[in-house]
Motif scaffolding. Structure first.
Motif, mmCIF file in Angstrom:
data_model
loop_
_atom_site.group_PDB
_atom_site.id
_atom_site.type_symbol
_atom_site.label_atom_id
_atom_site.label_comp_id
_atom_site.label_asym_id
_atom_site.label_seq_id
_atom_site.Cartn_x
_atom_site.Cartn_y
_atom_site.Cartn_z
ATOM 1 N N CYS A 173 0.897 -1.161 0.021
ATOM 2 C CA CYS A 173 0.034 -0.125 0.005
ATOM 3 C C CYS A 173 0.862 1.351 0.059
ATOM 4 N N VAL A 174 0.211 2.463 -0.364
ATOM 5 C CA VAL A 174 0.754 3.672 -0.165
ATOM 6 C C VAL A 174 -0.082 4.342 0.663
ATOM 7 N N GLU A 175 0.283 5.361 1.229
ATOM 8 C CA GLU A 175 -0.312 6.441 2.324
ATOM 9 C C GLU A 175 -0.166 7.673 1.540
ATOM 10 N N VAL A 176 -1.210 8.536 1.806
ATOM 11 C CA VAL A 176 -1.040 9.888 1.174
ATOM 12 C C VAL A 176 -1.629 10.782 2.267
ATOM 13 N N ALA A 177 -1.139 12.038 2.431
ATOM 14 C CA ALA A 177 -1.658 13.091 3.313
ATOM 15 C C ALA A 177 -2.221 14.361 2.291
ATOM 16 N N THR A 178 -3.480 14.197 1.997
ATOM 17 C CA THR A 178 -4.197 15.181 1.133
ATOM 18 C C THR A 178 -4.534 16.429 2.274
ATOM 19 N N ASN A 179 -4.334 16.403 3.329
ATOM 20 C CA ASN A 179 -4.615 17.658 4.265
ATOM 21 C C ASN A 179 -3.668 19.078 3.843
ATOM 22 N N LEU A 180 -2.699 18.664 3.251
ATOM 23 C CA LEU A 180 -1.491 19.687 2.872
ATOM 24 C C LEU A 180 -1.722 20.406 1.578
ATOM 25 N N HIS A 181 -2.641 19.954 0.736
ATOM 26 C CA HIS A 181 -2.890 20.431 -0.585
ATOM 27 C C HIS A 181 -3.165 22.006 -0.718
ATOM 28 N N THR A 182 -4.049 22.117 0.188
ATOM 29 C CA THR A 182 -4.451 23.724 0.222
ATOM 30 C C THR A 182 -3.286 24.869 0.671
ATOM 31 N N THR A 183 -2.505 24.469 1.515
ATOM 32 C CA THR A 183 -1.562 25.158 2.298
ATOM 33 C C THR A 183 -0.241 25.336 1.642
ATOM 34 N N GLY A 220 0.128 23.036 -1.838
ATOM 35 C CA GLY A 220 -0.105 22.740 -3.257
ATOM 36 C C GLY A 220 0.507 21.499 -3.398
ATOM 37 N N THR A 221 0.719 20.519 -2.436
ATOM 38 C CA THR A 221 1.547 19.235 -2.786
ATOM 39 C C THR A 221 0.624 18.295 -2.023
ATOM 40 N N VAL A 222 0.839 17.074 -2.308
ATOM 41 C CA VAL A 222 0.173 15.783 -1.755
ATOM 42 C C VAL A 222 1.408 14.895 -1.467
ATOM 43 N N PRO A 223 1.969 14.925 -0.062
ATOM 44 C CA PRO A 223 2.749 13.929 0.119
ATOM 45 C C PRO A 223 2.578 12.420 0.123
ATOM 46 N N VAL A 224 3.371 11.347 -0.392
ATOM 47 C CA VAL A 224 3.021 10.041 -0.526
ATOM 48 C C VAL A 224 4.161 8.928 0.092
ATOM 49 N N ARG A 225 3.775 8.223 0.726
ATOM 50 C CA ARG A 225 4.751 7.202 1.335
ATOM 51 C C ARG A 225 4.256 5.778 1.343
ATOM 52 N N ASP A 226 5.338 4.741 1.413
ATOM 53 C CA ASP A 226 5.107 3.609 1.377
ATOM 54 C C ASP A 226 4.486 3.295 3.010
ATOM 55 N N SER A 227 3.286 2.550 2.913
ATOM 56 C CA SER A 227 2.856 2.397 4.376
ATOM 57 C C SER A 227 3.511 1.310 5.128
ATOM 58 N N LYS A 228 4.341 0.561 4.602
ATOM 59 C CA LYS A 228 5.099 -0.451 5.150
ATOM 60 C C LYS A 228 6.505 0.271 5.991
ATOM 61 N N ASN A 229 6.762 1.618 5.399
ATOM 62 C CA ASN A 229 8.024 2.146 6.018
ATOM 63 C C ASN A 229 7.760 3.580 6.067
ATOM 64 N N SER A 230 6.874 3.608 7.460
ATOM 65 C CA SER A 230 6.428 5.135 7.695
ATOM 66 C C SER A 230 7.441 6.158 7.974
ATOM 67 N N THR A 231 8.658 5.724 8.392
ATOM 68 C CA THR A 231 9.725 6.623 8.477
ATOM 69 C C THR A 231 10.582 6.650 7.351
ATOM 70 N N GLY A 232 10.420 6.092 6.536
ATOM 71 C CA GLY A 232 10.981 6.298 4.923
ATOM 72 C C GLY A 232 10.831 7.485 4.276
ATOM 73 N N PRO A 233 11.285 7.564 3.105
ATOM 74 C CA PRO A 233 11.281 8.646 2.140
ATOM 75 C C PRO A 233 9.791 9.102 1.853
ATOM 76 N N VAL A 234 9.574 10.343 1.501
ATOM 77 C CA VAL A 234 8.277 10.744 1.318
ATOM 78 C C VAL A 234 8.229 11.306 -0.143
ATOM 79 N N LEU A 235 7.423 10.935 -1.280
ATOM 80 C CA LEU A 235 7.409 11.618 -2.519
ATOM 81 C C LEU A 235 6.290 12.638 -2.461
#
Length: 68
Positions: free
Chosen positions: A20-30, A32-47
């Motif tokens: 799975c992937v996880e997204v954080a859509t709460n930041l798109h208005t402030t 202009g981006t949507v962070p995406v990460r691997d759900s198995k590695n929550s401390t890993g890199p964020v796209l």
């Protein structure tokens, strides 16, 4: 710059046994981006994806544009 923290969630499209992937859509208005990460590695890199590009990607998924 915002001090708001990402609120991560796993989209319903990602329910396939842990790949799975996880997204954080709460930041798109402030930011202009949507962070995406691997759900198995929550401390890993964020796209960080531009919100418009992420929206286009989701629209493509839901319309079947990527079906083979």
């Amino acid at each position: 710059m915002t001090s708001e923290s990402p609120q991560w969630f796993t989209p319903s499209f990602s329910e396939n046994g842990g790949q799975c992937v996880e997204v954080a859509t709460n930041l798109h208005t402030t930011t202009g981006t949507v962070p995406v990460r691997d759900s198995k590695n929550s401390t890993g890199p964020v796209l960080t994806v531009p919100a418009a590009a992420f929206s286009g990607f989701v629209n493509g998924l839901t319309s079947g544009a990527f079906d083979s």
